[in-house]
Design a protein around this motif. Structure first.
Motif, mmCIF file in Angstrom:
data_model
loop_
_atom_site.group_PDB
_atom_site.id
_atom_site.type_symbol
_atom_site.label_atom_id
_atom_site.label_comp_id
_atom_site.label_asym_id
_atom_site.label_seq_id
_atom_site.Cartn_x
_atom_site.Cartn_y
_atom_site.Cartn_z
ATOM 1 N N GLY A 201 9.708 2.625 12.480
ATOM 2 C CA GLY A 201 8.423 2.504 11.798
ATOM 3 C C GLY A 201 8.570 2.450 10.294
ATOM 4 N N ARG A 202 9.492 3.239 9.760
ATOM 5 C CA ARG A 202 9.708 3.249 8.315
ATOM 6 C C ARG A 202 10.298 1.925 7.842
ATOM 7 N NH1 ARG A 202 13.656 7.326 4.961
ATOM 8 N NH2 ARG A 202 15.178 6.473 6.452
ATOM 9 N N ARG A 203 11.235 1.401 8.613
ATOM 10 C CA ARG A 203 11.884 0.147 8.216
ATOM 11 C C ARG A 203 10.913 -1.032 8.284
ATOM 12 N NH1 ARG A 203 18.141 -1.082 9.429
ATOM 13 N NH2 ARG A 203 18.264 -3.231 8.693
ATOM 14 N N ALA A 204 10.004 -0.977 9.263
ATOM 15 C CA ALA A 204 9.060 -2.091 9.429
ATOM 16 C C ALA A 204 7.853 -1.972 8.518
ATOM 17 C CB ALA A 204 8.606 -2.166 10.883
ATOM 18 N N PHE A 205 7.309 -0.772 8.349
ATOM 19 C CA PHE A 205 6.023 -0.604 7.669
ATOM 20 C C PHE A 205 6.061 0.353 6.479
ATOM 21 C CE2 PHE A 205 4.958 -1.611 12.167
ATOM 22 C CZ PHE A 205 4.362 -2.845 11.943
ATOM 23 N N GLY A 206 7.258 0.756 6.075
ATOM 24 C CA GLY A 206 7.360 1.614 4.909
ATOM 25 C C GLY A 206 7.150 3.083 5.233
ATOM 26 N N PRO A 207 7.050 3.939 4.195
ATOM 27 C CA PRO A 207 6.959 5.386 4.395
ATOM 28 C C PRO A 207 5.792 5.827 5.276
ATOM 29 C CG PRO A 207 7.461 4.890 2.109
ATOM 30 C CD PRO A 207 7.152 3.580 2.761
ATOM 31 N N THR A 208 4.628 5.202 5.119
ATOM 32 C CA THR A 208 3.480 5.611 5.940
ATOM 33 C C THR A 208 3.705 5.276 7.408
ATOM 34 O OG1 THR A 208 1.947 5.355 4.086
ATOM 35 C CG2 THR A 208 1.000 5.355 6.293
ATOM 36 N N SER B 165 13.601 15.555 8.179
ATOM 37 C CA SER B 165 13.978 16.376 7.031
ATOM 38 C C SER B 165 14.975 15.650 6.142
ATOM 39 C CB SER B 165 14.579 17.700 7.518
ATOM 40 O OG SER B 165 15.100 18.435 6.439
ATOM 41 N N ARG B 166 15.961 15.013 6.749
ATOM 42 C CA ARG B 166 16.983 14.289 5.992
ATOM 43 C C ARG B 166 16.363 13.187 5.140
ATOM 44 N NH1 ARG B 166 21.779 11.529 9.371
ATOM 45 N NH2 ARG B 166 19.994 10.317 10.139
ATOM 46 N N ALA B 167 15.280 12.589 5.650
ATOM 47 C CA ALA B 167 14.611 11.505 4.916
ATOM 48 C C ALA B 167 13.543 12.014 3.952
ATOM 49 C CB ALA B 167 13.983 10.533 5.909
ATOM 50 N N GLY B 168 13.371 13.346 3.872
ATOM 51 C CA GLY B 168 12.426 13.902 2.926
ATOM 52 C C GLY B 168 11.015 14.071 3.447
ATOM 53 N N TYR B 169 10.802 13.911 4.751
ATOM 54 C CA TYR B 169 9.464 14.034 5.330
ATOM 55 C C TYR B 169 9.138 15.468 5.730
ATOM 56 C CZ TYR B 169 8.972 8.943 5.675
ATOM 57 O OH TYR B 169 8.851 7.605 5.395
ATOM 58 N N LEU B 170 10.147 16.292 5.902
ATOM 59 C CA LEU B 170 9.982 17.698 6.246
ATOM 60 C C LEU B 170 10.837 18.525 5.289
ATOM 61 C CD1 LEU B 170 10.110 17.649 10.175
ATOM 62 C CD2 LEU B 170 8.104 18.080 8.739
ATOM 63 N N PRO B 171 10.603 19.835 5.210
ATOM 64 C CA PRO B 171 11.387 20.672 4.293
ATOM 65 C C PRO B 171 12.894 20.503 4.488
ATOM 66 C CG PRO B 171 9.523 21.905 5.132
ATOM 67 C CD PRO B 171 9.533 20.598 5.874
ATOM 68 N N GLU B 172 13.623 20.585 3.405
ATOM 69 C CA GLU B 172 15.059 20.324 3.410
ATOM 70 C C GLU B 172 15.818 21.262 4.332
ATOM 71 O OE1 GLU B 172 18.670 19.673 0.134
ATOM 72 O OE2 GLU B 172 16.672 20.381 -0.496
ATOM 73 N N LEU B 173 15.357 22.495 4.460
ATOM 74 C CA LEU B 173 16.035 23.478 5.300
ATOM 75 C C LEU B 173 16.195 22.990 6.730
ATOM 76 C CD1 LEU B 173 17.140 26.400 5.705
ATOM 77 C CD2 LEU B 173 14.779 27.078 6.227
ATOM 78 N N LEU B 174 15.211 22.227 7.232
ATOM 79 C CA LEU B 174 15.234 21.768 8.619
ATOM 80 C C LEU B 174 16.299 20.704 8.877
ATOM 81 C CD1 LEU B 174 11.369 21.562 9.180
ATOM 82 C CD2 LEU B 174 12.919 23.336 10.005
ATOM 83 N N GLY B 175 16.887 20.166 7.824
ATOM 84 C CA GLY B 175 17.914 19.143 7.977
ATOM 85 C C GLY B 175 19.332 19.684 7.902
ATOM 86 N N GLY C 138 6.587 5.121 8.803
ATOM 87 C CA GLY C 138 7.555 6.116 9.242
ATOM 88 C C GLY C 138 6.894 7.446 9.535
ATOM 89 N N TYR C 139 5.929 7.839 8.695
ATOM 90 C CA TYR C 139 5.228 9.110 8.934
ATOM 91 C C TYR C 139 4.485 9.083 10.261
ATOM 92 C CZ TYR C 139 1.717 12.669 9.057
ATOM 93 O OH TYR C 139 0.921 13.704 9.499
ATOM 94 N N ILE C 140 3.728 8.015 10.516
ATOM 95 C CA ILE C 140 2.934 7.953 11.750
ATOM 96 C C ILE C 140 3.843 8.026 12.972
ATOM 97 C CG2 ILE C 140 1.384 6.521 13.133
ATOM 98 C CD1 ILE C 140 0.288 5.403 10.454
ATOM 99 N N ALA C 141 4.916 7.230 12.966
ATOM 100 C CA ALA C 141 5.840 7.240 14.106
ATOM 101 C C ALA C 141 6.544 8.586 14.232
ATOM 102 C CB ALA C 141 6.863 6.117 13.956
ATOM 103 N N GLY C 142 6.953 9.148 13.103
ATOM 104 C CA GLY C 142 7.643 10.434 13.136
ATOM 105 C C GLY C 142 6.749 11.554 13.603
ATOM 106 N N TYR C 143 5.508 11.585 13.119
ATOM 107 C CA TYR C 143 4.560 12.614 13.551
ATOM 108 C C TYR C 143 4.283 12.500 15.039
ATOM 109 C CZ TYR C 143 0.063 14.721 14.583
ATOM 110 O OH TYR C 143 -0.952 15.443 15.188
ATOM 111 N N ALA C 144 4.031 11.281 15.506
ATOM 112 C CA ALA C 144 3.720 11.085 16.924
ATOM 113 C C ALA C 144 4.890 11.506 17.807
ATOM 114 C CB ALA C 144 3.364 9.616 17.178
#
Length: 455
Positions: free
Chosen positions: A81-88, A311-321, A90-96
């Motif tokens: 999702g991030r590669r196709a549609f950018g950060p948003t 987390s590695r991509a910066g979408y969640l707190p760094e500790l989780l990565g 990626g967020y939608i796909a990652g959250y789901a």
């Protein structure tokens, strides 16, 4: 790809282990969850629902495999999702995906508790569910090879047990039992049956939910471009055969209405044939646990990789990565998803609404995440075919664009009907997504730093 100088994930998974993960992630869906669909649709109505969903999953997996082999990343759908549609995107796909994989384990753990309660009537299913979390979070932290080997072993045992179940109940099977009241409680189809058929969609999806989790192990595969297509295609064929057999045999052994709305339909179906004191029943309870454990354990692996990748991509707190320096597993991510799952087990007042049980609503919540992720993934496939025509695609979706288009359209139909029949769960799903999006907007600088570090 890591944003830190710490250890990374090990590339050690074989084709057979990936097949074990593909089937193991899902196989609990053959043991429980699907029978809730009988409550509204009836056995015949649910066959229609299950057939439609099976077709959706078959076309989806053939299409999704193209993405997984082209972009073998621990984030799976999030990365597509991030590669196709950018950060948003990626967020939608990652959250789901996170909702799907974090909310499936508490439902499975409650079923584990229900199975154990058959053997130990005084045992509280919720206590057993928490115990399951503690055991299998620990096992997942100890290393992906240990986790994947265990997953393969319990998956094979679970398949064997489903075959034993079908063999033992076969002498008592009657098609007359299966079809009696098979259309939403009626003996013949009517327009009123359509409502039950659509309402049962989440429970038909439960037959196959999470098979796409193999994508989150792709970064740890020895040869993802060759082994993932074999694992996915072999997995979906295995699951289609098992789902069909289990559903038909369970529904034909007696009064199928007694199996709806319970977490242990297979032991109860077998009990009607062999009696409460039969050794076959006790064997089913004990070995049947392996099916639940296979999915429970495999989905913990899946949610931990999703949390790690976000987390590695910066979408969640760094500790989780963080990756464990000795075991090379995302141990903090394993623990974080477990905390959310355990809280869900005890959230009766929050999640038990709309006339459904706690387990049914947790299943529905997980399915909402899955369906949204399927939609974003198929949209990503179409977008990447246009925007990156030269991307290496070791496996190309057959019958393109028909297969991905059908999977996309079917997922949209599923989402619309689920919102209609489950408005409160839908509101909870959207509400959590809005809260997460607020965090997403506030942390854009960290994502920019993560992208620079990964470049």
């Amino acid at each position: 790809m890591s944003t830190s100088t710490g250890p990374g994930l090990n590339k050690s998974l074989s084709t057979l282990q990936l097949w074990g993960i593909a089937v193991g992630l899902v196989i609990s869906g053959e043991y429980f969850g699907w029978s809730y669909g009988w409550a509204g649709a009836g056995t015949l109505g649910f066959l229609v629902t299950a057939g439609f969903i099976a077709l959706m999953y078959t076309t989806f997996i053939f299409s999704f495999t193209e993405l997984t082999t082209s972009i073998p990343h621990a984030g799976g759908p999030f990365e597509y999702g991030r590669r196709a549609f950018g950060p948003t995107g990626g967020y939608i796909a990652g959250y789901a995906t996170l909702i799907e994989f974090v909310f499936a384990p508490p439902a499975i753990s409650l079923a584990i508790g229900s199975y154990l309660a058959v053997q130990f009537p005084g045992l509280d299913p919720k206590t057993a569910a928490v115990g399951a979390y503690l055991i299998f979070m620990t096992l997942n932290i100890l290393g992906v090879q240990i986790a994947a080997t265990f997953e393969l072993a319990v998956t094979l045992i679970a398949i064997f047990e489903l075959l034993v179940f079908m063999g033992v109940v076969a002498p008592g099977f009657s098609m007359a039992n299966f079809v009696k009241g098979g259309w939403s409680g009626e003996d013949s189809f009517s327009l009123g049956s359509l409502g039950g058929i659509f309402a049962a969609i989440p429970f038909a999806i439960w037959f196959f939910l999470a098979i796409e989790g193999v994508a989150m192990a792709a970064e740890e595969a020895k040869d993802p471009k060759r082994s993932i297509p074999i694992a996915y295609i072999g997995g979906i064929v295995t699951l289609l055969l098992l789902a069909t057999g289990v559903m038909i045999f369970a529904g034909g052994v007696g009064d199928w209405t007694k199996l709806a709305n319970i977490n242990d339909p297979l032991p109860q179906a077998m009990k009607a044939i062999v009696g409460e004191s039969s050794g076959w029943l006790h064997m089913l309870v004990w070995l049947g646990l392996f099916g639940l454990i296979a999915s429970f354990h495999g989905i913990i692996l899946g949610y931990s990789r999703q949390i790690f990748a976000l987390s590695r991509a910066g979408y969640l707190p760094e500790l989780l990565g963080k990756v464990h320096p000795r075991f090379h597993t995302p141990h903090i991510a394993v623990l974080a998803g477990g905390v959310v799952g355990i809280l869900a087990i005890f959230s009766d007042e929050l999640i038990s609404f709309g006339g459904q049980t706690l387990t049914a609503n947790i299943v529905t919540m997980s399915v909402f995440g899955a369906i949204v992720m399927y939609i974003v993934s198929m949209a990503s496939l179409f977008k990447l075919r246009r925007s990156e025509p030269n991307l290496a695609r070791p496996f190309r979706a057959p019958m393109f664009p028909i297969f991905p288009a059908f999977a996309l359209a079917a997922a949209v139909v599923c989402l619309a009907t689920m919102v209609y029949f489950n408005p409160l769960v839908a509101m909870l799903f959207v509400g959590l997504g809005v809260v997460g999006y607020g965090y997403f907007l506030l942390t854009h600088k960290r994502r920019e730093r993560a992208a620079l570090a990964a470049a």
